[in-house]
Design a protein around this motif. Sequence first.
Motif, PDB file in Angstrom:
ATOM      1  N   VAL A 127       0.829  -1.074   0.096  1.00 13.21           N
ATOM      2  CA  VAL A 127       0.037  -0.096  -0.127  1.00 13.21           C
ATOM      3  C   VAL A 127       0.975   1.345  -0.005  1.00 13.21           C
ATOM      4  N   GLY A 128       0.794   1.979  -1.211  1.00  6.38           N
ATOM      5  CA  GLY A 128       1.677   3.374  -1.264  1.00  6.38           C
ATOM      6  C   GLY A 128       2.605   2.901  -1.784  1.00  6.38           C
ATOM      7  N   ARG A 129       3.015   1.921  -2.864  1.00  8.99           N
ATOM      8  CA  ARG A 129       3.949   1.740  -3.812  1.00  8.99           C
ATOM      9  C   ARG A 129       3.770   2.574  -5.001  1.00  8.99           C
ATOM     10  N   ALA A 130       4.538   3.542  -5.326  1.00  9.80           N
ATOM     11  CA  ALA A 130       4.659   4.683  -6.273  1.00  9.80           C
ATOM     12  C   ALA A 130       5.403   3.735  -7.629  1.00  9.80           C
ATOM     13  N   VAL A 131       4.831   3.688  -8.886  1.00 10.85           N
ATOM     14  CA  VAL A 131       5.747   3.327  -9.867  1.00 10.85           C
ATOM     15  C   VAL A 131       5.527   4.132 -11.247  1.00 10.85           C
ATOM     16  N   MET A 132       6.423   4.132 -11.952  1.00  9.05           N
ATOM     17  CA  MET A 132       6.549   4.831 -13.316  1.00  9.05           C
ATOM     18  C   MET A 132       6.621   3.626 -14.498  1.00  9.05           C
ATOM     19  N   VAL A 133       5.754   3.830 -15.229  1.00  8.01           N
ATOM     20  CA  VAL A 133       5.768   3.189 -16.573  1.00  8.01           C
ATOM     21  C   VAL A 133       7.054   3.329 -17.247  1.00  8.01           C
ATOM     22  N   TYR A 163       1.923   4.951 -20.867  1.00  7.26           N
ATOM     23  CA  TYR A 163       2.702   5.126 -21.825  1.00  7.26           C
ATOM     24  C   TYR A 163       4.059   5.568 -20.756  1.00  7.26           C
ATOM     25  N   ASN A 164       5.174   5.677 -21.260  1.00  2.00           N
ATOM     26  CA  ASN A 164       6.437   5.813 -20.788  1.00  2.00           C
ATOM     27  C   ASN A 164       6.599   7.040 -19.952  1.00  2.00           C
ATOM     28  N   GLY A 165       6.662   7.116 -18.794  1.00  2.00           N
ATOM     29  CA  GLY A 165       6.648   8.470 -17.706  1.00  2.00           C
ATOM     30  C   GLY A 165       5.386   8.383 -17.011  1.00  2.00           C
ATOM     31  N   ASP A 166       4.331   7.710 -17.431  1.00  2.00           N
ATOM     32  CA  ASP A 166       3.065   7.624 -16.446  1.00  2.00           C
ATOM     33  C   ASP A 166       3.404   7.004 -14.988  1.00  2.00           C
ATOM     34  N   VAL A 167       2.731   7.680 -13.969  1.00  4.42           N
ATOM     35  CA  VAL A 167       3.154   7.616 -12.636  1.00  4.42           C
ATOM     36  C   VAL A 167       1.756   6.987 -11.945  1.00  4.42           C
ATOM     37  N   GLY A 168       1.558   5.874 -11.365  1.00  8.27           N
ATOM     38  CA  GLY A 168       0.527   5.542 -10.499  1.00  8.27           C
ATOM     39  C   GLY A 168       1.133   4.909  -9.197  1.00  8.27           C
ATOM     40  N   GLY A 178      -9.904  -4.661  -0.453  1.00 11.05           N
ATOM     41  CA  GLY A 178      -8.485  -4.822   0.268  1.00 11.05           C
ATOM     42  C   GLY A 178      -7.609  -5.081  -1.118  1.00 11.05           C
ATOM     43  N   ALA A 179      -7.851  -5.517  -2.182  1.00  9.34           N
ATOM     44  CA  ALA A 179      -6.933  -5.894  -3.299  1.00  9.34           C
ATOM     45  C   ALA A 179      -6.488  -4.596  -3.537  1.00  9.34           C
ATOM     46  N   LEU A 180      -5.064  -4.938  -4.196  1.00  7.77           N
ATOM     47  CA  LEU A 180      -4.139  -3.569  -4.693  1.00  7.77           C
ATOM     48  C   LEU A 180      -4.586  -3.501  -6.101  1.00  7.77           C
ATOM     49  N   SER A 181      -4.671  -1.960  -6.590  1.00  2.22           N
ATOM     50  CA  SER A 181      -4.692  -1.744  -7.877  1.00  2.22           C
ATOM     51  C   SER A 181      -3.807  -0.290  -8.058  1.00  2.22           C
ATOM     52  N   VAL A 182      -3.370  -0.300  -9.208  1.00  5.62           N
ATOM     53  CA  VAL A 182      -2.317   0.865  -9.261  1.00  5.62           C
ATOM     54  C   VAL A 182      -3.192   1.985  -9.899  1.00  5.62           C
ATOM     55  N   HIS A 183      -3.302   3.192  -9.492  1.00  2.91           N
ATOM     56  CA  HIS A 183      -4.131   4.136  -9.806  1.00  2.91           C
ATOM     57  C   HIS A 183      -3.255   5.216 -10.645  1.00  2.91           C
ATOM     58  N   PHE A 184      -3.915   5.563 -11.942  1.00  3.22           N
ATOM     59  CA  PHE A 184      -3.065   6.329 -12.783  1.00  3.22           C
ATOM     60  C   PHE A 184      -4.267   7.572 -12.720  1.00  3.22           C
ATOM     61  N   PRO A 185      -3.636   8.924 -12.531  1.00  4.70           N
ATOM     62  CA  PRO A 185      -4.450  10.149 -12.881  1.00  4.70           C
ATOM     63  C   PRO A 185      -4.679  10.322 -14.401  1.00  4.70           C
ATOM     64  N   GLN A 186      -5.808  10.678 -14.684  1.00  2.00           N
ATOM     65  CA  GLN A 186      -6.368  11.086 -15.972  1.00  2.00           C
ATOM     66  C   GLN A 186      -6.368  12.439 -16.287  1.00  2.00           C
ATOM     67  N   PRO A 187      -6.494  12.905 -17.586  1.00  2.00           N
ATOM     68  CA  PRO A 187      -6.596  14.291 -17.936  1.00  2.00           C
ATOM     69  C   PRO A 187      -8.022  14.817 -17.278  1.00  2.00           C
ATOM     70  N   ASP A 188      -8.887  14.104 -17.301  1.00  2.00           N
ATOM     71  CA  ASP A 188     -10.117  14.882 -16.654  1.00  2.00           C
ATOM     72  C   ASP A 188     -10.207  14.862 -15.209  1.00  2.00           C
ATOM     73  N   GLY A 189      -9.108  14.563 -14.451  1.00  2.00           N
ATOM     74  CA  GLY A 189      -9.254  14.433 -12.921  1.00  2.00           C
ATOM     75  C   GLY A 189      -9.477  13.275 -12.507  1.00  2.00           C
ATOM     76  N   SER A 190      -9.970  12.238 -13.043  1.00  2.00           N
ATOM     77  CA  SER A 190     -10.556  10.795 -12.772  1.00  2.00           C
ATOM     78  C   SER A 190      -9.080  10.057 -12.422  1.00  2.00           C
ATOM     79  N   PHE A 191      -9.320   9.034 -11.855  1.00  2.00           N
ATOM     80  CA  PHE A 191      -8.509   7.847 -12.021  1.00  2.00           C
ATOM     81  C   PHE A 191      -8.777   6.632 -12.660  1.00  2.00           C
ATOM     82  N   ARG A 192      -7.631   5.966 -13.221  1.00  2.00           N
ATOM     83  CA  ARG A 192      -7.900   4.590 -13.831  1.00  2.00           C
ATOM     84  C   ARG A 192      -7.040   3.621 -12.890  1.00  2.00           C
TER      85      ARG A 192
END
Length: 612
Positions: free
Chosen positions: A477-483, A493-498, A506-520
Amino acid sequence: MKRRALALPDASARWADAFAAQVEAWSLAAGAPPAHAQLARRAARALLLAMQEGHVCLPLGTLVDAEPGLARASLLRSGVVGTPRDPGSMPLILDDEGRLYLHRYFDYERRLARRLVDAARPAEPPSPAALQWLRAAFVPPPGAASPQVDWQQLAAALALRQRLAVISGGPGTGKTTTVVQLLACLIVQRPDCRIALAAPTGKAAARLVEALRSRAAGLPAHIRERLPAQASTVHRLLGMRGDGRFVHGPERPLPIDALVLDEASMLDLALATRLLEAVPAHARIVLLGDKDQLAAVEAGAVFAELSADPSLGDACRADLAAWCGLPAGAVTVPAPAARGALADTTVWFTRNFRFSAEGGIGRLAAEVNAGRADEALAWLREGRDPAVRWVEDGGAELAPDTWAQLLQGYGAYLEALRRAPRDVASVTAAFGRFRVLAALRAGARGVEQLNARIEAELRRLLGAAAAQTDPRSPWWVGRAVMVQRNDPVMRLYNGDVGIALPGADGALSVHFPQPDGSFRAVAPVRLPPHETAFAMTVHKSQGSEFESVFVVLPSQPGRLLTRELLYTAITRARERAVLASPAGVLAAAIASPTRRDSGLQARLREAASPAG
């Protein structure tokens, strides 16, 4: 000047050796005397090594133990070297000024030059309504002498006059504000104008949209609603396919009337060529960037070359003055850093609205840009400005006190994870306030080892809050990664951070910010190649901005440590920058400007000539 030998990674050296051997074999097969084939081999290897440094070409004068005139004659007899007038299918091209290229990169340079010369021609005159908006949008501050020259207004006027505008300025100099008003002018002139916003990285694209949205809040609704709602990476804009090719190009141009590209200094020669060739001939092109920042990782420094000359012709200055309501002759331009082949295209922003020129980040950035190492070190030693701190740490590894200061930067992030780990927006915002930047990837003071230690320390400090069912898993929980690699199928894409955070189950997902302010949310097993991202290289940080940064420089000077790298690192911070470095390394960086060999200006002159 002879080019020094490089200690390149084994894979790069092997590729250079293999290519050089193949060039020699082709030369011998073409019937060249062995001496000419051997010189072609040496030149090909030196060219590949130069391109590893970011150069586009190899001046023959840098070829060790070879007199340029004799080398030229020998290479042209080698059977593997063509000329601009007769390139044939030769693997290498040698131009009239003694620059040696890979054929593909000569072709990129020539194509880009032709596209730029075409784009640099004047556009149709702006409408009266657009000029009215231009004058009304840039109002002098209360008490200012009127009329006065406003370079943001002039830049917008230039982008109305020309189909190519290059705007260079550091962080906080008003580039985004200028673009908002320029786009408003275009929309007033043509309400159905199709505008595309782009940047080389996802982070830079998101920042561009966020900045435009905040600065457009005061516009009338009918204009604000027509502004583009999102920006894309260059690869997304061009429609990168799974095979690495692009949907859009000269044969299938983008369906747009204007392109605004932010962080254009990150564009290498190949990508710049592909992007601008995909812009339709009628469309405006606005390139935003900072000529003092790092150039692209790959070969070329396109933006730096295009923005080196802010000269404006008499007719252009007269038009800008008239359109901005200024007296004739009021528009004067600074002396160019280097003479360029394109006139009437470039504006420099030098007034900073974010940093004071007398203190903090602004002052240090100015000292670095000017190459004033002694003055910068003396001011840092005084330690009077809380916005900039220097930790004189010269050990092979960071000292314990330095580590303690570094980890303090992630205090807000740790608190957000402890308080509400499922609040993706809050955790992401806390993470975005601070970053560790390093000049190198390898070594005890490089990104790889810094990330490993930071990750271990953060997991220890979080304790149970970071735990997962399998303690051997790299995910917590809290691990930050860069594509690290573009994956169009996954839309990553190269450089995206989640950030890895738990869902309701309780299952982990990596959350990437989107241009409209949401997260994927993406399952960890579906990610393309990636790495931990608590520390990142200065190159990867381009296009990003943080409240504060902690910059770790190596313990010894090196060829990668340059003035531009240090300037880029410092100016990633809005409020506070800490430097951990020995004095000699800091001084050496300030004294080492980047130089990249290129023939783009020669190609531009050729393309602009009647025969071109």
